[in-house]
Design a protein around this motif. Structure first.
Motif, PDB file in Angstrom:
ATOM      1  N   ASP A   1      55.982  44.583  48.170  1.00 15.56           N
ATOM      2  CA  ASP A   1      56.269  45.944  47.220  1.00 15.56           C
ATOM      3  C   ASP A   1      56.101  46.672  45.371  1.00 15.56           C
ATOM      4  O   ASP A   1      56.659  46.296  44.314  1.00 15.56           O
ATOM      5  CB  ASP A   1      57.649  46.372  47.154  1.00 15.56           C
ATOM      6  CG  ASP A   1      57.759  48.347  47.904  1.00 15.56           C
ATOM      7  OD1 ASP A   1      57.358  48.426  46.821  1.00 15.56           O
ATOM      8  OD2 ASP A   1      58.669  48.507  47.770  1.00 15.56           O
ATOM      9  N   CYS A   2      54.507  47.069  45.783  1.00 17.29           N
ATOM     10  CA  CYS A   2      54.313  47.099  44.629  1.00 17.29           C
ATOM     11  C   CYS A   2      54.702  48.479  44.297  1.00 17.29           C
ATOM     12  O   CYS A   2      54.297  49.214  42.533  1.00 17.29           O
ATOM     13  CB  CYS A   2      52.416  47.060  44.686  1.00 17.29           C
ATOM     14  SG  CYS A   2      51.977  45.926  45.177  1.00 17.29           S
ATOM     15  N   GLN A   3      55.424  48.996  44.235  1.00 14.83           N
ATOM     16  CA  GLN A   3      55.844  50.930  44.201  1.00 14.83           C
ATOM     17  C   GLN A   3      57.944  50.363  44.325  1.00 14.83           C
ATOM     18  O   GLN A   3      57.257  50.782  44.993  1.00 14.83           O
ATOM     19  CB  GLN A   3      55.201  51.578  44.458  1.00 14.83           C
ATOM     20  CG  GLN A   3      53.694  51.496  44.302  1.00 14.83           C
ATOM     21  CD  GLN A   3      53.063  52.828  45.352  1.00 14.83           C
ATOM     22  OE1 GLN A   3      53.650  54.122  45.415  1.00 14.83           O
ATOM     23  NE2 GLN A   3      51.654  51.995  45.535  1.00 14.83           N
ATOM     24  N   PRO A   4      58.522  49.735  43.774  1.00 11.83           N
ATOM     25  CA  PRO A   4      59.423  50.092  44.977  1.00 11.83           C
ATOM     26  C   PRO A   4      60.495  50.635  44.682  1.00 11.83           C
ATOM     27  O   PRO A   4      61.591  51.607  45.081  1.00 11.83           O
ATOM     28  CB  PRO A   4      60.490  48.531  43.932  1.00 11.83           C
ATOM     29  CG  PRO A   4      59.643  47.949  42.883  1.00 11.83           C
ATOM     30  CD  PRO A   4      57.897  49.309  42.679  1.00 11.83           C
ATOM     31  N   LEU A   5      60.273  52.097  43.067  1.00 13.46           N
ATOM     32  CA  LEU A   5      61.285  52.784  42.892  1.00 13.46           C
ATOM     33  C   LEU A   5      60.777  53.880  44.000  1.00 13.46           C
ATOM     34  O   LEU A   5      61.709  55.055  44.200  1.00 13.46           O
ATOM     35  CB  LEU A   5      61.065  52.842  41.779  1.00 13.46           C
ATOM     36  CG  LEU A   5      61.784  51.948  40.210  1.00 13.46           C
ATOM     37  CD1 LEU A   5      61.776  52.231  38.995  1.00 13.46           C
ATOM     38  CD2 LEU A   5      62.759  51.440  40.722  1.00 13.46           C
ATOM     39  N   GLN A   6      59.710  53.968  44.733  1.00 11.88           N
ATOM     40  CA  GLN A   6      59.365  54.978  45.657  1.00 11.88           C
ATOM     41  C   GLN A   6      60.280  55.229  46.496  1.00 11.88           C
ATOM     42  O   GLN A   6      60.653  53.930  47.194  1.00 11.88           O
ATOM     43  CB  GLN A   6      57.889  54.726  45.544  1.00 11.88           C
ATOM     44  CG  GLN A   6      57.278  55.921  45.188  1.00 11.88           C
ATOM     45  CD  GLN A   6      56.828  56.758  44.564  1.00 11.88           C
ATOM     46  OE1 GLN A   6      57.451  57.265  45.068  1.00 11.88           O
ATOM     47  NE2 GLN A   6      56.032  57.236  43.582  1.00 11.88           N
ATOM     48  N   LYS A   7      60.444  56.521  46.961  1.00 10.49           N
ATOM     49  CA  LYS A   7      60.744  56.553  48.481  1.00 10.49           C
ATOM     50  C   LYS A   7      60.197  55.590  49.925  1.00 10.49           C
ATOM     51  O   LYS A   7      58.930  55.905  49.157  1.00 10.49           O
ATOM     52  CB  LYS A   7      61.374  57.908  48.601  1.00 10.49           C
ATOM     53  CG  LYS A   7      62.666  58.627  47.815  1.00 10.49           C
ATOM     54  CD  LYS A   7      63.094  60.221  48.614  1.00 10.49           C
ATOM     55  CE  LYS A   7      64.372  60.705  48.005  1.00 10.49           C
ATOM     56  NZ  LYS A   7      63.960  61.619  48.762  1.00 10.49           N
ATOM     57  N   SER A   8      61.047  55.119  50.757  1.00 11.68           N
ATOM     58  CA  SER A   8      59.789  55.098  52.023  1.00 11.68           C
ATOM     59  C   SER A   8      59.703  56.040  52.335  1.00 11.68           C
ATOM     60  O   SER A   8      60.209  57.144  52.503  1.00 11.68           O
ATOM     61  CB  SER A   8      60.445  54.069  52.253  1.00 11.68           C
ATOM     62  OG  SER A   8      61.952  54.552  52.800  1.00 11.68           O
ATOM     63  N   VAL A   9      58.416  55.271  53.444  1.00 11.27           N
ATOM     64  CA  VAL A   9      58.379  56.582  54.809  1.00 11.27           C
ATOM     65  C   VAL A   9      59.298  56.939  55.244  1.00 11.27           C
ATOM     66  O   VAL A   9      60.141  58.002  55.826  1.00 11.27           O
ATOM     67  CB  VAL A   9      56.957  56.265  55.019  1.00 11.27           C
ATOM     68  CG1 VAL A   9      56.677  57.060  56.265  1.00 11.27           C
ATOM     69  CG2 VAL A   9      55.406  56.214  54.746  1.00 11.27           C
ATOM     70  N   LEU A  10      59.894  55.371  55.762  1.00  6.98           N
ATOM     71  CA  LEU A  10      61.363  55.737  56.442  1.00  6.98           C
ATOM     72  C   LEU A  10      62.194  56.520  56.035  1.00  6.98           C
ATOM     73  O   LEU A  10      63.239  57.608  57.006  1.00  6.98           O
ATOM     74  CB  LEU A  10      61.658  54.753  56.871  1.00  6.98           C
ATOM     75  CG  LEU A  10      62.954  54.400  58.173  1.00  6.98           C
ATOM     76  CD1 LEU A  10      62.569  54.955  59.462  1.00  6.98           C
ATOM     77  CD2 LEU A  10      63.494  53.266  58.017  1.00  6.98           C
ATOM     78  N   GLY A  11      62.580  56.358  54.705  1.00  7.45           N
ATOM     79  CA  GLY A  11      63.734  57.035  53.874  1.00  7.45           C
ATOM     80  C   GLY A  11      63.906  58.834  54.305  1.00  7.45           C
ATOM     81  O   GLY A  11      64.775  59.199  53.689  1.00  7.45           O
ATOM     82  N   ILE A  12      62.302  59.106  53.408  1.00  6.52           N
ATOM     83  CA  ILE A  12      61.943  61.006  54.370  1.00  6.52           C
ATOM     84  C   ILE A  12      62.116  60.913  55.165  1.00  6.52           C
ATOM     85  O   ILE A  12      62.740  61.924  55.607  1.00  6.52           O
ATOM     86  CB  ILE A  12      60.873  61.093  53.439  1.00  6.52           C
ATOM     87  CG1 ILE A  12      60.206  60.104  51.894  1.00  6.52           C
ATOM     88  CG2 ILE A  12      59.907  62.230  53.840  1.00  6.52           C
ATOM     89  CD1 ILE A  12      58.979  60.398  51.353  1.00  6.52           C
ATOM     90  N   LEU A  13      61.676  60.792  55.960  1.00  3.91           N
ATOM     91  CA  LEU A  13      62.013  61.288  57.944  1.00  3.91           C
ATOM     92  C   LEU A  13      63.099  61.033  58.123  1.00  3.91           C
ATOM     93  O   LEU A  13      63.557  61.823  59.045  1.00  3.91           O
ATOM     94  CB  LEU A  13      61.382  59.846  58.395  1.00  3.91           C
ATOM     95  CG  LEU A  13      59.587  59.532  59.104  1.00  3.91           C
ATOM     96  CD1 LEU A  13      59.060  57.908  59.558  1.00  3.91           C
ATOM     97  CD2 LEU A  13      58.745  61.268  59.163  1.00  3.91           C
TER      98      LEU A  13
END
Length: 733
Positions: free
Chosen positions: A109-121
């Motif tokens: 994971d090169c951007q581990p602090l970003q929200k995941s797509v699943l989290g947004i959904l």
């Protein structure tokens, strides 16, 4: 948005530090050498230690797809980079002739602090639910139907369905569609030991092995709801973490047109145990034979037989089982809190009675079974007892023992986090090393001292903590306030890792309305923090020093009330729970109805504080709990900081010595109301004792759950995880 790893606050993408707590959003410390490394880095540039965040990726494809090579990114956003493995970046794990091909591998994971797509959904799903979605027939749309409507892949649905049911199922981090391809990312459990290897090595005592079978029986029934019972029939899918936590590596769909039964499960269990010493235990062998032959037809029958085996195994090993105390009636109120207009209770010197215990004696089995268990109990290493964990109290403290004690079943669950630096701490030893170290210390006992009652000297192995506050779903502002300050000094040697630590943890729940309650709670925390900076010297503060600090905080709030000529319910105030930790010693203090809980594998859940409210005062005077809490003023506070002068405040203070890995939970009543902790601690707290699990995310998950089930009040909590081991001697700081 960048989600802070410390407090979970969402920050703009260009922020370098968290706006709330100041934590770096670009770098973290290497767990080996302490050097600052980028969150996106795979290894430390100084010592070479692995520091990246890794997920297990599973891909299901329909038709022919181009094979992805090492170094390519899995997604268009170039966040997940494929890592190398045996045979390449991805390996096929299903029949090559099948129309649906299944591949798996690992991604960085090169951007581990970003929200995941699943989290947004899933956030979008919450909005759908709030809008009361109904179909054309007027029926509410199911959660699964909503997941599909907002674009969540079908492959992810079983994980989401079971995510709040049992933690043996791995956490799903992200999921998306791509043309003819479905992709999901799971917590990586590839470094967990195979359960079959653990049993072949004989590392688990008999009763804990039976507990694993009981867990799998329970899981079998849950997996049937999502057609994934096949997951328990794949030997390489059954795993165990260092601290003996059972879990599945992933979920496998049961093949079409296949009807799995308990006979299939019995066959797998026979295969798993046939090479272990446990096959010498005839009652267990007989049970597995009955299961594999179809003589045991239902899960209920299987669970009853396993419980009987476990009970007798435990009795044979001489383990002490303390019955749980009678629970209090469920709190039902709107979250408003008022301070009693009268003085505090004057019965402090009275002979108060604790809540009566209630236990049901299990029927004793036949002697033949008991003798068989006794013979087999010598097959696995015998762990030494942790001894009596409680210090001796006098006066009021002896009377006001914890309201709730819930003993832990040997079943344990595990929340998951990615393979980060926290997952590979050298200090995390399994229970076998704990037992062997305990046995090495036996020589220090005096002659004639029984191992089962000896309290071995312990040393701190690691300390971790996390804090979070949430306004709740119904309040317009937050009157809670918490403070968390800790210092950890680590040392590495050929004996392993050890540490010295000191922590001050405070949670306050204010009252008095907008711009009053939040002022009082903040004043209390800040006053106590300043006080202990000046008055906490080399050793853990004594009772008198702690009491002076609490009274100082009370006086500071009381003076403001007097200055502003506030009276009655207009006087601001706050509850207080506080824990002071120094190595393996803990002091706690509280005023009001905020709580402190202790969670451990052997001790289970224990409430360490008794609410200062009218209902509890009545119970301590001998009134039946149901009658005490039928009073209209049952939840009115008898003590709080601020409304009255210090002569009306008497904080409860007690001391603890840690004898096993322990999790402390300090919380406001927005979290503990309606017996939420007592009901759901096994799901949300027991797994967090393991260092494999991230405290910050585990705490956020608990508070999100509390918002769904309570939500009427502000919710604030602090978690403190302390891992200990027998003192090995040697080494200086």
């Amino acid at each position: 948005m960048l989600v802070c790893p410390q407090c979970q606050f969402e920050n703009p993408n260009n922020n370098k530090f968290c706006q709330r707590c100041g934590t770096s959003l670009t770098h973290k410390s290497c767990h080996e050498c302490g050097t600052g490394v980028s969150f996106s880095a795979q290894t430390c540039h100084k010592c070479g230690a692995f520091t990246g965040t890794v997920w297990l990726v599973i891909i299901v494809e329909r038709g022919e797809q181009k094979q992805q090579n090492l170094g390519e990114y899995l997604d268009l956003g170039r966040r997940y980079r494929l890592m190398s493995g045996e045979g390449g970046a991805l390996s096929q794990v299903s029949n090559s002739k099948s129309l649906h091909k299944r591949f798996q591998g690992k991604v960085l994971d090169c951007q581990p602090l970003q929200k995941s797509v699943l989290g947004i959904l899933l956030e979008q799903q919450a909005e759908f639910l709030e809008n009361s979605q109904e179909n054309s027939t007027g029926e509410r749309v199911s959660e699964a139907a909503l997941w599909q409507r907002i674009g969540i892949p079908e492959l992810a649905l079983p994980y989401l369905t079971l995510k709040d049911s049992i933690a043996a199922v791995p956490t799903i981090h992200d999921a998306w569609h791509e043309e003819k391809k479905e992709v999901i990312l799971l917590s990586d459990r590839s470094d967990w030991q195979l359960l079959s290897e653990q049993w072949r090595e004989g590392r688990l005592p008999l009763e804990e092995t039976i507990s694993r079978l009981t867990e799998m029986a329970t899981l079998w029934e849950l997996l049937s709801q999502v057609n994934c019972q096949q997951s328990l029939l794949v030997e390489s899918n059954l795993r165990s973490a260092k601290e003996q936590t059972f879990g599945l590596e992933q979920l496998y769909q049961t093949p079409q047109n296949t009807q799995l039964t308990l006979q299939d499960l019995g066959g797998v269990w026979q295969k798993l145990l046939q090479q272990s010493e446990l096959t010498k235990f005839e009652p267990l062998t007989q049970l597995l034979n009955e299961l594999a032959s179809g003589a045991i037809a239902t899960i209920e029958q299987l669970q009853l037989k396993l419980q009987a085996l476990h009970r007798h195994a435990t009795e044979a090993r001489g383990r002490r089982r303390t019955p749980p105390r009678q629970p209090l009636p469920v709190k039902r109120r709107n979250g408003d809190k008022v301070s009693a207009s009268g003085d505090r209770s004057q019965n402090n010197d009275a002979d108060l009675s604790v809540i009566p215990s209630s236990s049901q004696t299990a029927p004793s089995g036949d002697r033949e079974l008991e003798e068989a268990v006794e013979r087999s109990s010598t097959m696995a290493p015998r762990g030494s007892s942790s001894g009596d964990r409680e210090p001796t109290f006098s006066g009021t403290q002896a009377a006001v023992q914890a309201q709730t004690t819930v003993k832990s079943p040997l079943q344990s669950a595990s929340l998951d986090e990615p393979t980060t630096d926290e997952l590979v701490l050298a200090s995390d030893e399994d229970e076998d090393s704990f037992d062997s170290a305990s046995m090495r210390s036996v020589g220090q006992m005096t002659e004639g001292e029984d191992l089962s009652t000896a309290v071995l000297p312990m040393e701190l192995q690691s300390l971790a903590d996390a804090g979070y506050t949430d306004r709740g779903r119904q309040r317009h502002h937050n009157e809670d306030f918490f403070g968390l300050k800790s210092q950890v000094k680590k040392q590495l040697s050929s004996r392993g890792k050890k540490c010295q630590a000191r922590g001050l943890y405070i949670v306050c729940d204010g009252m008095g309305g907008h711009a009053a309650g939040e002022v009082a709670s903040a004043m209390a925390v800040e006053t106590l923090q300043r006080y202990f900076i000046a008055n906490w010297q080399d050793d853990l503060p004594d009772r008198e020093t702690i009491e002076k600090g609490v009274l100082l905080a009370n006086q500071a709030i009381f003076n403001v009330n007097q200055k502003n000529a506030r009276s009655g319910n207009g006087r601001m105030g706050t509850t207080l729970v506080m824990a002071l930790v120094q190595d393996t010693k803990v002091a706690i203090a509280h005023v009001g109805d905020s709580r402190i809980y202790r969670v451990s594998r052997k001790g289970g859940l224990e409430q360490l504080t008794v609410d200062h409210e009218v209902g509890q005062r009545a119970i301590q005077g001998g009134v039946d709990p149901n009658i005490a809490y039928a009073r209209p003023d049952a939840y009115q506070l008898t003590q709080a900081l601020g409304p009255h002068g210090s002569k009306f405040i008497q904080p409860d203070i007690r001391y603890l010595d840690l004898q096993e890995d322990t999790l402390l939970l300090l919380c406001s009543d927005g979290l503990s109301d309606n017996h939420l902790i007592e009901t759901h601690w096994q799901t949300y707290l027991i797994p967090l004792i393991s260092a494999n699990n991230n405290l910050e995310k585990g705490l956020r998950k608990l508070i999100d759950f509390a918002n769904q089930h309570n939500g009427h009040d502000n919710i604030t909590a602090i978690l403190v995880r302390m891992k200990v081991r027998p003192y090995l001697g040697g080494g200086t700081w």
